[in-house]
Design an enzyme around this catalytic site. Structure first.
Site, PDB file in Angstrom:
ATOM      1  N   GLY A  99      53.535  35.726  63.424  1.00 26.27           N
ATOM      2  CA  GLY A  99      52.588  37.083  62.280  1.00 26.27           C
ATOM      3  C   GLY A  99      53.153  36.958  61.148  1.00 26.27           C
ATOM      4  N   ASP A 100      54.364  36.383  60.609  1.00 26.23           N
ATOM      5  CA  ASP A 100      54.888  36.347  59.148  1.00 26.23           C
ATOM      6  C   ASP A 100      53.993  35.515  58.426  1.00 26.23           C
ATOM      7  OD1 ASP A 100      57.126  37.908  59.529  1.00 26.23           O
ATOM      8  OD2 ASP A 100      58.286  36.483  59.794  1.00 26.23           O
ATOM      9  N   THR A 101      53.629  34.224  59.225  1.00 28.10           N
ATOM     10  CA  THR A 101      53.027  33.252  58.261  1.00 28.10           C
ATOM     11  C   THR A 101      51.495  33.818  58.015  1.00 28.10           C
ATOM     12  OG1 THR A 101      54.255  31.501  58.942  1.00 28.10           O
ATOM     13  CG2 THR A 101      52.151  30.854  58.316  1.00 28.10           C
TER      14      THR A 101
END
Length: 402
Positions: A175-177
């Protein structure tokens, strides 16, 4: 190779994966990104060396490189006044201030919107958060596992009924990317607005908002139907009324995916490619309505036939198949995919091979550079800022920079 953000200066005061990955995208697009790290400990991401069964020994560390390629690193202690002064001097010459710090930390260190705009009224101020800039929980932190995957609905939606527990993300910083790419896009739009109107913006992206956006189609359906989307159990065919939309096992225990949403259009071509031309005129599959009504029988036939050859054999046969299909690949197998290589979606960055950011300009891939060693560019950046060696030595002696 096009660099649409060449000449743009980004000051990144951020940690871990989400917001730094936005800086990585901006760097891929040509921006100069200066990464501010804690003067002693650096970005805590540098200490992340154990992910599941993977253990990273030595450097370079892929857990750091993915989100930090192409940047320069400067170590600054923002707890001392001299360190905060350096941040403001850097911000004065930047186009973008990019941060993951929570509101209380931004206020404590004097790096909130009003502090940065006081020295640079034209700067684009970009914030990445877990739960968004408004509401009673806006001051709470979080990670992609909590805010994107779990609270954003992905975990519950992807977990089949009867599963013991919840399906976890496919890997670190998933989810960060995604969220970082969203933030980079917002920053680019704000820079365009500033160029056209002279007005600057505060840009906000949260892990929660990105998780909802990634699941947006499903959420819209659930709201309209008044029920949650339920994941199929493993092994179930993908579409109950379409044999040409689902997963099929091959003889070497690999899988391929058909997604032909108009089965009547593609049925004859599939039959020819699997050497079953007699099925073209089979009354059970005469048209879309018949195919839909006899999906179970068609799926049984296709399963038996496709199980008779390897994925490599089907890949060769399906090279001329008109309908959309794809091999199912894991995170190592995809490195041998010729189409991925042709589009340069994997590129060398120093000693490591990394995924390039997904946007390409003028039919060309970005140039990837390795991530910086901790505080490797402190003196270089300070000299470019116009400081002399006497002041740099004073800052180092005071522990303000490393």
């Amino acid at each position: 190779m096009s660099k649409p953000l060449e000449g743009i200066k980004v000051l990144e005061v951020a940690m871990y994966g989400f917001v730094p990955s936005a800086g990585a995208v901006l760097s891929d697009w040509g921006a100069e990104v200066i990464k501010v790290e804690h003067a002693v400990n650096g970005d805590p991401q540098r200490g992340l060396r154990r992910i599941g069964a993977f253990t990273v020994e030595g450097d370079p560390n892929p857990n750091v490189e993915h989100a930090n390629r192409g940047k320069r690193s400067i170590g600054i202690d923002m707890t001392v006044a001299e360190g905060r002064e350096v941040i403001l001097e850097l911000a004065e010459k930047a186009d973008v201030f990019l941060t993951s710090f929570l509101p209380q930390a931004r206020a404590k260190f004097g790096i909130d919107v009003e502090h940065i705009r006081a020295v640079n009224p034209n700067i684009v101020y970009a914030r990445g958060s877990a739960l968004g800039p408004r509401g009673v929980e806006s001051t709470r932190g979080g990670y992609d596992m909590t805010a994107f995957w779990c609270r954003g609905g992905v975990a519950a939606t992807i977990t089949p009924p009867g599963t013991d527990g919840m399906i976890q993300p496919p890997g670190p910083a998933f989810g960060d990317t995604i969220s970082g790419t969203n933030l980079a896009g917002g920053i680019a739009a704000a820079l365009l607005k500033r160029e056209r109107t002279g007005e600057t913006s505060v840009v906000d992206v949260s892990l929660l908002g990105s998780g909802l956006w990634a699941l947006g189609h499903t959420i819209a359906l659930s709201a309209q139907q008044k029920q949650p989307m339920v994941a199929p159990v493993p092994g179930a065919h993908g579409a109950p009324t379409n044999p040409l939309s689902g997963l099929y096992a091959t003889s070497d225990d690999r899988y391929l995916s058909f997604v032909m949403l108009q089965p009547g259009k593609f049925w004859a071509d599939v039959c020819r490619h699997i050497d079953r031309p007699e099925l073209i005129d089979d009354p059970r599959f005469a048209d879309s309505a018949a195919i839909s009504a006899n999906t179970a029988e068609a799926v049984a036939i296709l399963r038996e036939v496709i199980k008779g050859r390897t994925l490599a054999e089907w890949t060769e046969r399906f090279a001329t198949l008109a309908g959309p299909w794809a091999p199912v690949q894991d995170s190592l197998q995809l490195g041998s995919d010729a189409q991925i290589r042709a589009n340069e979606y994997l590129l060398q960055a120093g000693e490591l091979e990394l995924v390039s950011s997904p946007v390409q300009f003028d039919v060309g891939a970005p140039e990837l550079r390795p991530g910086p060693e901790f505080a490797a560019h402190t003196e270089e950046v300070l000299l470019e800022l116009g400081m002399d060696w006497d002041r740099i030595i004073e800052l180092k002696t005071a522990g303000a920079v490393s």
